[in-house]
Design a protein around this motif. Structure first.
Motif, mmCIF file in Angstrom:
data_model
loop_
_atom_site.group_PDB
_atom_site.id
_atom_site.type_symbol
_atom_site.label_atom_id
_atom_site.label_comp_id
_atom_site.label_asym_id
_atom_site.label_seq_id
_atom_site.Cartn_x
_atom_site.Cartn_y
_atom_site.Cartn_z
ATOM 1 N N PRO A 233 -10.702 61.749 -19.417
ATOM 2 C CA PRO A 233 -11.512 62.967 -19.380
ATOM 3 C C PRO A 233 -11.183 63.884 -18.204
ATOM 4 O O PRO A 233 -11.378 65.098 -18.293
ATOM 5 C CB PRO A 233 -12.945 62.440 -19.294
ATOM 6 C CG PRO A 233 -12.823 61.051 -18.776
ATOM 7 C CD PRO A 233 -11.544 60.532 -19.312
ATOM 8 N N ILE A 234 -10.680 63.320 -17.114
ATOM 9 C CA ILE A 234 -10.316 64.154 -15.963
ATOM 10 C C ILE A 234 -9.118 65.034 -16.300
ATOM 11 O O ILE A 234 -9.114 66.245 -16.031
ATOM 12 C CB ILE A 234 -10.009 63.286 -14.728
ATOM 13 C CG1 ILE A 234 -11.254 62.506 -14.307
ATOM 14 C CG2 ILE A 234 -9.514 64.156 -13.575
ATOM 15 C CD1 ILE A 234 -11.012 61.554 -13.150
ATOM 16 N N SER A 235 -8.096 64.432 -16.909
ATOM 17 C CA SER A 235 -6.902 65.214 -17.266
ATOM 18 C C SER A 235 -7.227 66.226 -18.353
ATOM 19 O O SER A 235 -6.678 67.335 -18.372
ATOM 20 C CB SER A 235 -5.764 64.286 -17.705
ATOM 21 O OG SER A 235 -6.139 63.538 -18.850
ATOM 22 N N PHE A 236 -8.129 65.869 -19.266
ATOM 23 C CA PHE A 236 -8.496 66.809 -20.321
ATOM 24 C C PHE A 236 -9.238 68.009 -19.727
ATOM 25 O O PHE A 236 -8.979 69.158 -20.110
ATOM 26 C CB PHE A 236 -9.377 66.112 -21.358
ATOM 27 C CG PHE A 236 -9.607 66.930 -22.608
ATOM 28 C CD1 PHE A 236 -8.590 67.127 -23.528
ATOM 29 C CD2 PHE A 236 -10.841 67.510 -22.851
ATOM 30 C CE1 PHE A 236 -8.796 67.889 -24.681
ATOM 31 C CE2 PHE A 236 -11.062 68.266 -23.994
ATOM 32 C CZ PHE A 236 -10.037 68.458 -24.904
ATOM 33 N N ARG A 237 -10.117 67.738 -18.776
ATOM 34 C CA ARG A 237 -10.839 68.832 -18.135
ATOM 35 C C ARG A 237 -9.902 69.689 -17.289
ATOM 36 O O ARG A 237 -10.083 70.904 -17.191
ATOM 37 C CB ARG A 237 -11.974 68.282 -17.274
ATOM 38 C CG ARG A 237 -12.886 69.364 -16.715
ATOM 39 C CD ARG A 237 -14.262 68.805 -16.416
ATOM 40 N NE ARG A 237 -14.222 67.661 -15.522
ATOM 41 C CZ ARG A 237 -14.257 67.753 -14.194
ATOM 42 N NH1 ARG A 237 -14.322 68.946 -13.626
ATOM 43 N NH2 ARG A 237 -14.251 66.681 -13.456
ATOM 44 N N SER A 238 -8.891 69.067 -16.695
ATOM 45 C CA SER A 238 -7.899 69.833 -15.937
ATOM 46 C C SER A 238 -7.131 70.775 -16.855
ATOM 47 O O SER A 238 -6.820 71.911 -16.488
ATOM 48 C CB SER A 238 -6.934 68.884 -15.227
ATOM 49 O OG SER A 238 -7.601 68.104 -14.268
ATOM 50 N N LYS A 239 -6.838 70.291 -18.049
ATOM 51 C CA LYS A 239 -6.153 71.125 -19.035
ATOM 52 C C LYS A 239 -7.012 72.346 -19.392
ATOM 53 O O LYS A 239 -6.499 73.473 -19.509
ATOM 54 C CB LYS A 239 -5.863 70.298 -20.296
ATOM 55 C CG LYS A 239 -5.104 71.047 -21.381
ATOM 56 C CD LYS A 239 -4.961 70.185 -22.632
ATOM 57 C CE LYS A 239 -4.193 68.926 -22.337
ATOM 58 N NZ LYS A 239 -3.964 68.118 -23.576
ATOM 59 N N ILE A 240 -8.311 72.119 -19.528
ATOM 60 C CA ILE A 240 -9.234 73.218 -19.810
ATOM 61 C C ILE A 240 -9.213 74.228 -18.668
ATOM 62 O O ILE A 240 -9.160 75.443 -18.887
ATOM 63 C CB ILE A 240 -10.662 72.680 -20.030
ATOM 64 C CG1 ILE A 240 -10.727 71.847 -21.314
ATOM 65 C CG2 ILE A 240 -11.681 73.822 -20.077
ATOM 66 C CD1 ILE A 240 -12.029 71.094 -21.503
ATOM 67 N N GLN A 241 -9.233 73.739 -17.444
ATOM 68 C CA GLN A 241 -9.244 74.615 -16.276
ATOM 69 C C GLN A 241 -7.978 75.455 -16.186
ATOM 70 O O GLN A 241 -8.024 76.661 -15.907
ATOM 71 C CB GLN A 241 -9.406 73.774 -15.003
ATOM 72 C CG GLN A 241 -9.453 74.564 -13.708
ATOM 73 C CD GLN A 241 -10.718 75.381 -13.554
ATOM 74 O OE1 GLN A 241 -11.695 75.144 -14.270
ATOM 75 N NE2 GLN A 241 -10.722 76.330 -12.642
ATOM 76 N N VAL A 242 -6.838 74.837 -16.430
ATOM 77 C CA VAL A 242 -5.558 75.562 -16.385
ATOM 78 C C VAL A 242 -5.530 76.656 -17.446
ATOM 79 O O VAL A 242 -5.090 77.787 -17.199
ATOM 80 C CB VAL A 242 -4.374 74.590 -16.581
ATOM 81 C CG1 VAL A 242 -3.075 75.355 -16.820
ATOM 82 C CG2 VAL A 242 -4.227 73.684 -15.362
#
Length: 285
Positions: A233-242
């Motif tokens: 979920p951390i990497s997925f949320r990072s993808k959203i942020q980018v």
């Protein structure tokens, strides 16, 4: 859409401005924040009667209760009971104070009134607003709390059982309804398990948007599997942020992050799929 009225509207009711003895006013944390006695004492020690303002009260069957201005009222009580020494002029000036009195309100109406009066001033944090809304029985907060309790989630906790961003969670219920929040939390847990980042409101918001807009196409179990393949979920949320910041070249806001979350979840569903694809939004339109 939820189809349910979650507004803060208050029914028409009598309102009057009356001189009130502060000692007769009571407090009920169910409809507002908890009383901070240290804060009230600090107010009392520096009280300027002409700057007291107009506390807002609710006339219940048994007494008058403070809705807004609780700390100012309690400061007056401290002065009148002699717990905070002041000049005779100040003490005499607060023996009665002008108050705005609302009659005929239910507890949920009192909570709505308190939230409305404080929403723009940022005096009340979202976690306190949620607690007050639940205790007062406001439908939006009660329905949200029921779903969170079902999933054994607590507001304001940073643990694996804590919801991050209660304002975003409330927005999901307002826009899509409690059933969609329930489904979204189940999908997130099936994808990533119980971790602090599983319940981030932006990610949950993206899931909610997709399943709400495409209920006849998107299958919850399959979507959970698709999301799991995207990473933790951390990497997925990072993808959203980018995506929301266009590779950190622009500022993002809540709406931008939610659009990016919608895009990320929709793209995850469409990955390696030839049929039952769903539209992918252009978040920079």
């Amino acid at each position: 859409m939820s189809g349910k009225d979650y507004s803060y509207d208050i029914p028409d009711h009598p309102i009057e401005y009356v001189e009130v003895d502060p000692m007769t006013i009571k407090f009920d944390p169910s409809a507002q924040r908890n009383l901070n006695k240290a804060r009230a004492q600090a107010i009392a020690e520096k009280l300027v009667p002409t700057a007291l303002g107009t506390p807002i009260l609710s006339q219940r069957e048994d007494a008058l209760y403070a809705v807004d201005g609780m700390h100012r009222v309690y400061a007056c009580q401290l002065i009148l009971t002699g717990k905070v020494p002041v000049s005779d002029e100040v003490r005499e000036a607060v023996r009665t104070i002008t108050c705005e009195i609302h009659s005929g309100l239910a507890m949920a109406n009192e909570a709505s009134l308190f939230i409305i009066k404080n929403k723009e001033s940022s005096k009340v944090g979202p976690n306190d607003e949620f607690r007050i809304g639940v205790l007062a029985g406001h439908p939006l907060f009660v329905d949200t709390s029921t779903v969170l309790e079902k999933h054994r989630l607590k507001v304001g906790s940073s643990s694996a059982d804590g919801v991050r961003g209660i304002k975003g969670i409330l927005s999901i219920v307002t826009e899509h309804g409690p059933e969609i929040l329930d489904q979204s939390l189940t999908i997130a847990e099936d994808a990533w398990g119980r971790t602090p980042d599983t319940w981030h409101s932006v990610t949950i918001g993206g899931i909610a948007t997709v399943i709400s807009r495409h209920p006849d196409v998107v299958k919850p179990t399959e979507l959970a599997q698709k999301l799991k393949r995207q990473g933790d979920p951390i990497s997925f949320r990072s993808k959203i942020q980018v995506t929301a910041t266009n590779n950190n070249t622009r500022a993002d806001g809540t709406k931008g992050r939610l659009k990016a979350a919608h895009l990320a979840v929709a793209s995850a569903w469409n990955a390696n799929r030839r049929v039952n694809r769903i539209p992918v939004p252009n978040i920079f339109e």
